[in-house]
Design a protein around this motif. Structure first.
Motif, PDB file in Angstrom:
ATOM      1  N   TYR A  43       0.835  -1.190   0.000  1.00  0.00           N
ATOM      2  CA  TYR A  43       0.000   0.000   0.000  1.00  0.00           C
ATOM      3  C   TYR A  43       0.870   1.240   0.000  1.00  0.00           C
ATOM      4  O   TYR A  43       2.044   1.197   0.378  1.00  0.00           O
ATOM      5  N   LEU A  44       0.291   2.337  -0.435  1.00  0.00           N
ATOM      6  CA  LEU A  44       0.958   3.628  -0.392  1.00  0.00           C
ATOM      7  C   LEU A  44       0.462   4.349   0.848  1.00  0.00           C
ATOM      8  O   LEU A  44      -0.749   4.475   1.051  1.00  0.00           O
ATOM      9  N   LEU A  45       1.370   4.799   1.671  1.00  0.00           N
ATOM     10  CA  LEU A  45       1.037   5.565   2.872  1.00  0.00           C
ATOM     11  C   LEU A  45       1.582   6.967   2.685  1.00  0.00           C
ATOM     12  O   LEU A  45       2.782   7.152   2.475  1.00  0.00           O
ATOM     13  N   GLU A  70      -0.451  -1.211  -8.681  1.00  0.00           N
ATOM     14  CA  GLU A  70       0.474  -0.171  -8.242  1.00  0.00           C
ATOM     15  C   GLU A  70       0.440   1.051  -9.148  1.00  0.00           C
ATOM     16  O   GLU A  70       0.465   2.188  -8.679  1.00  0.00           O
ATOM     17  N   ALA A  71       0.341   0.835 -10.452  1.00  0.00           N
ATOM     18  CA  ALA A  71       0.293   1.960 -11.391  1.00  0.00           C
ATOM     19  C   ALA A  71      -0.927   2.842 -11.132  1.00  0.00           C
ATOM     20  O   ALA A  71      -0.821   4.078 -11.139  1.00  0.00           O
ATOM     21  N   MET A  72      -2.085   2.229 -10.855  1.00  0.00           N
ATOM     22  CA  MET A  72      -3.298   3.017 -10.602  1.00  0.00           C
ATOM     23  C   MET A  72      -3.214   3.741  -9.263  1.00  0.00           C
ATOM     24  O   MET A  72      -3.720   4.862  -9.130  1.00  0.00           O
ATOM     25  N   VAL A  73      -2.587   3.121  -8.270  1.00  0.00           N
ATOM     26  CA  VAL A  73      -2.390   3.793  -6.981  1.00  0.00           C
ATOM     27  C   VAL A  73      -1.533   5.037  -7.184  1.00  0.00           C
ATOM     28  O   VAL A  73      -1.840   6.113  -6.673  1.00  0.00           O
ATOM     29  N   GLU A  74      -0.453   4.907  -7.954  1.00  0.00           N
ATOM     30  CA  GLU A  74       0.434   6.047  -8.197  1.00  0.00           C
ATOM     31  C   GLU A  74      -0.272   7.156  -8.978  1.00  0.00           C
ATOM     32  O   GLU A  74      -0.136   8.334  -8.656  1.00  0.00           O
ATOM     33  N   VAL A  92      -3.981   6.255   3.007  1.00  0.00           N
ATOM     34  CA  VAL A  92      -3.462   4.920   2.696  1.00  0.00           C
ATOM     35  C   VAL A  92      -4.234   4.372   1.508  1.00  0.00           C
ATOM     36  O   VAL A  92      -5.455   4.461   1.455  1.00  0.00           O
ATOM     37  N   SER A  93      -3.483   3.859   0.529  1.00  0.00           N
ATOM     38  CA  SER A  93      -4.097   3.317  -0.673  1.00  0.00           C
ATOM     39  C   SER A  93      -3.502   1.942  -0.953  1.00  0.00           C
ATOM     40  O   SER A  93      -2.338   1.836  -1.351  1.00  0.00           O
TER      41      SER A  93
END
Length: 146
Positions: A43-45, A70-74, A92-93
């Motif tokens: 996850y991205l925090l 991961e690309a869509m989270v970024e 958080v994603s």
């Protein structure tokens, strides 16, 4: 940080300055005790700027669009969720593990993720707001039902 490791280390902007965001991994046991299962959930925090670990912050569980990879989270972070950092939010994603979307089975991992974050991060009131874009919006309803 128990069960959390930085995936690629610190994230830096184009000027080389440290950005308060990193990809992390948490081990989530989302199955009943009879079935031993451990899934790595990345996850991205994103932390507010400036960040004071003694202060509590509102938190958003931001579920990504599309394949929830991961690309869509970024992409979603750059377009939308990075605004949380400026406004004093922890965001958080999560990344759907193995392509299993957060409304198609992976939603069972979210309670473990949130529990881990509540132990480690100063979340205001011990609550997360839940939101998402496109498939993330569908997942937000599924996660909220659980």
């Amino acid at each position: 940080m128990r069960n959390r490791v930085a995936k690629n280390g610190a994230v830096r902007n184009r000027a080389g300055s440290l950005v308060a965001a990193a990809f992390l991994t948490v081990l989530c046991g989302g199955a009943p005790a009879a079935v031993a299962e451990s899934v790595q959930l990345e996850y991205l925090l994103t932390l507010p700027e400036p960040f004071d670990p003694k202060q509590e912050y509102p938190a958003l569980l931001a579920l990504p669009p599309g394949p929830q990879d991961e690309a869509m989270v970024e992409i979603a972070d750059r377009a939308y969720w990075s605004h949380g950092r400026i406004r004093g939010w922890i965001v958080v994603s999560p990344i759907a593990p193995g392509g299993k979307l957060f409304f198609d089975g992976s939603e069972r991992l979210i309670p473990s993720l949130l529990g881990e974050l509540l132990e480690k991060d100063p979340i205001e009131g011990g609550r997360f707001l839940v939101g998402g874009i496109s498939n993330g919006g569908i997942a937000a309803f599924r996660v909220s039902e659980n």
